[in-house]
Enzyme design. Structure first.
Site, PDB file in Angstrom:
ATOM      1  N   GLN A  87       0.224  -0.675   9.150  1.00 53.21           N
ATOM      2  CA  GLN A  87      -0.778  -0.016   8.328  1.00 53.21           C
ATOM      3  C   GLN A  87      -1.722   0.788   9.233  1.00 53.21           C
ATOM      4  O   GLN A  87      -2.300   0.235  10.172  1.00 53.21           O
ATOM      5  CB  GLN A  87      -1.560  -1.046   7.501  1.00 53.21           C
ATOM      6  CG  GLN A  87      -2.572  -0.432   6.561  1.00 53.21           C
ATOM      7  CD  GLN A  87      -1.937   0.497   5.539  1.00 53.21           C
ATOM      8  OE1 GLN A  87      -0.916   0.171   4.943  1.00 53.21           O
ATOM      9  NE2 GLN A  87      -2.526   1.653   5.339  1.00 53.21           N
ATOM     10  N   ASP A 139       8.175   4.043   7.498  1.00 54.10           N
ATOM     11  CA  ASP A 139       7.108   5.050   7.398  1.00 54.10           C
ATOM     12  C   ASP A 139       7.550   6.389   7.994  1.00 54.10           C
ATOM     13  O   ASP A 139       6.893   7.412   7.783  1.00 54.10           O
ATOM     14  CB  ASP A 139       5.842   4.568   8.126  1.00 54.10           C
ATOM     15  CG  ASP A 139       4.867   3.864   7.190  1.00 54.10           C
ATOM     16  OD1 ASP A 139       4.968   4.069   5.965  1.00 54.10           O
ATOM     17  OD2 ASP A 139       3.999   3.123   7.697  1.00 54.10           O
ATOM     18  N   LYS A 183       1.228  -2.245  -1.733  1.00 55.04           N
ATOM     19  CA  LYS A 183       2.627  -2.195  -1.277  1.00 55.04           C
ATOM     20  C   LYS A 183       3.335  -3.522  -1.532  1.00 55.04           C
ATOM     21  O   LYS A 183       4.506  -3.545  -1.919  1.00 55.04           O
ATOM     22  CB  LYS A 183       2.674  -1.821   0.209  1.00 55.04           C
ATOM     23  CG  LYS A 183       2.177  -0.396   0.463  1.00 55.04           C
ATOM     24  CD  LYS A 183       1.965  -0.098   1.935  1.00 55.04           C
ATOM     25  CE  LYS A 183       1.265   1.254   2.101  1.00 55.04           C
ATOM     26  NZ  LYS A 183       1.023   1.594   3.520  1.00 55.04           N
TER      27      LYS A 183
HETATM   28  C1  BQF Z   1      -4.022   5.725  -6.817  1.00 51.09           C
HETATM   29  C2  BQF Z   1      -3.662   6.069   2.706  1.00 51.09           C
HETATM   30  C3  BQF Z   1      -5.274   7.460   3.816  1.00 51.09           C
HETATM   31  C4  BQF Z   1      -5.053   6.801   5.014  1.00 51.09           C
HETATM   32  C5  BQF Z   1      -4.123   5.793   5.078  1.00 51.09           C
HETATM   33  C6  BQF Z   1      -2.456   4.309  -5.494  1.00 51.09           C
HETATM   34  C7  BQF Z   1      -2.634   4.138  -3.104  1.00 51.09           C
HETATM   35  C8  BQF Z   1      -3.760   4.947  -3.148  1.00 51.09           C
HETATM   36  C9  BQF Z   1      -4.209   5.467  -4.350  1.00 51.09           C
HETATM   37  C10 BQF Z   1      -2.119   3.610  -1.832  1.00 51.09           C
HETATM   38  C11 BQF Z   1      -2.926   5.618   1.529  1.00 51.09           C
HETATM   39  C12 BQF Z   1      -3.124   6.263   0.202  1.00 51.09           C
HETATM   40  C13 BQF Z   1      -2.056   4.538   1.649  1.00 51.09           C
HETATM   41  C14 BQF Z   1      -3.564   5.142  -5.530  1.00 51.09           C
HETATM   42  C15 BQF Z   1      -1.331   3.943   0.488  1.00 51.09           C
HETATM   43  C16 BQF Z   1      -2.055   5.870  -0.781  1.00 51.09           C
HETATM   44  O1  BQF Z   1      -3.870   5.087  -7.870  1.00 51.09           O
HETATM   45  O2  BQF Z   1      -4.476   6.870  -6.811  1.00 51.09           O
HETATM   46  C17 BQF Z   1      -1.989   3.815  -4.288  1.00 51.09           C
HETATM   47  O3  BQF Z   1      -1.922   2.410  -1.723  1.00 51.09           O
HETATM   48  N1  BQF Z   1      -1.831   4.450  -0.767  1.00 51.09           N
HETATM   49  C18 BQF Z   1      -1.872   3.959   2.955  1.00 51.09           C
HETATM   50  O4  BQF Z   1      -1.107   3.011   3.103  1.00 51.09           O
HETATM   51  O5  BQF Z   1      -2.532   4.420   4.000  1.00 51.09           O
HETATM   52  C19 BQF Z   1      -3.436   5.422   3.940  1.00 51.09           C
HETATM   53  C20 BQF Z   1      -4.595   7.103   2.673  1.00 51.09           C
END
Ligand code: BQF
Length: 331
Positions: A127, A150, A83
């Site tokens: 987060q 969010d 992010k």
């Molecule tokens: C990719 C998330 C579960 C629980 C809390 C790119 C992200 C992930 C994968 C990413 C996720 C999942 C995020 C890929 C943010 C998505 O290339 O496939 C980016 O950063 N995510 C989160 O903040 O909290 C989570 C999944």
């Protein structure tokens, strides 16, 4: 034959036999179109970048996003890092506040109150997940709804439920944007959503059955929301009739080829880290990709599907918050 050609693809290959070219006709099973989330997310980030450049050239300060990261979970750290990089790429000023996992709920909330009051901050995200002893609900509700990029504050969730304009949770918005930009229609279609989590499955389902007669675009689908207590034969029944399947469960190989209607669109929101036989870790989704890609019309990969879209839509929400705060309007 008509039916066959719909699902089969002919491929003419030229091979060399006794040094002479020979044309052979191969019957290949139709391979579905890959929805490239990484590419679409990059396109969106370019658009946001241009819009922010224009905003700043009009004399505004750049938007500002603060991430609150509690504890040392490696996946959470990685997500926050993604992010921060995206923010930098689109021209959003960003900072991470790292808090120890032992911190009390009250201390996290007083940190958030400070950010709520700080006029240089437009977007605040906590987060998730937060540590066991902290209430996710209380923390999400302590964020000023106008800075809630969010979209997890009860006020914004409520607005979403009645199809008002609000901060749509980034993953749900990312899924919708992937569908729209791939030109996949939702009006009157059957859509199965697997997983009813408050942050992902539920908002996706809320958006997909939205009604254009309210103040939102309106996606107008018939939505079936399946979850852990949906018997597998029922899931199969609904999935087989679906034009679009969206899976957000974290159950590896939940969606198998025999559950998919030929030509359907498959959006894989699952992210599970597995260890392969060779000892390497890799990310996999909820969908048996190799099997389903021969039946589906469209499919998202993991990684590189919905994940990057989540990050891009967070940038969208942050700019939206900055504009609304600057103009003193409520989103
Ligand atoms: C990719 C998330 C579960 C629980 C809390 C790119 C992200 C992930 C994968 C990413 C996720 C999942 C995020 C890929 C943010 C998505 O290339 O496939 C980016 O950063 N995510 C989160 O903040 O909290 C989570 C999944």
């Amino acid at each position: 034959m008509m039916i066959l050609t719909k699902f089969l693809k002919f491929r003419i290959n030229t091979i060399q036999v006794n040094e002479k070219p020979f044309q052979i006709c191969l019957f290949a099973r139709k391979v579905s179109k890959l929805i490239d989330g990484k590419k679409i997310a990059q396109d969106i980030q370019k658009e946001i970048r241009d819009d922010i450049d224009q905003w700043v050239s009009q004399g505004h300060r750049p938007p500002c996003l603060i991430a609150v990261l509690v504890g040392e979970d490696p996946a959470s750290k990685k997500y926050v890092e993604n992010k921060m990089i995206a923010a930098q790429n689109v021209g959003i000023v960003s900072r991470t506040i790292n808090l120890p996992s032992t911190i009390s709920e009250q201390e996290i909330i007083s940190q958030i109150y400070k950010l709520n009051k700080d006029p240089s901050v437009d977007g605040i995200l906590v987060q998730l997940p937060v540590p066991e002893h902290v209430s996710e609900r209380n923390v999400c509700n302590s964020v000023d709804p106008r800075k809630d990029v969010d979209g997890f504050h009860i006020l914004n969730m409520g607005k979403l439920a009645i199809n008002m304009d609000t901060f749509v949770p980034a993953t749900a918005l990312g899924v919708i944007e992937l569908i729209k930009r791939s030109n996949i229609k939702t009006f009157g279609k059957n859509i199965v959503v697997c997983g009813r989590s408050k942050n992902v499955g539920l908002p996706i389902a809320l958006l997909l059955h939205s009604d254009a007669r309210n103040d939102c675009p309106g996606l107008e689908a018939t939505v079936t929301l399946c979850h852990r207590h949906t018997p597998s034969e029922e899931l199969e029944f609904f999935a087989k009739r679906a034009d679009i399947i969206i899976s957000a469960t974290g159950v590896v190989n939940l969606i198998k080829p025999d559950m998919v209607k030929p030509g359907a669109c498959i959006i894989d929101v699952g992210i599970t880290r597995i260890t392969t036989e060779s000892g390497k870790t890799k990310l996999v989704g909820d969908v048996d990709f190799d099997g389903v890609s021969h039946v589906a019309g469209y499919i998202t990969p993991v990684p590189g599907g919905v994940g990057p879209m989540t990050v891009a839509m967070l940038m969208h929400n942050t700019f939206k918050a900055a504009k609304a705060l600057a103009n003193d309007v409520i989103v």
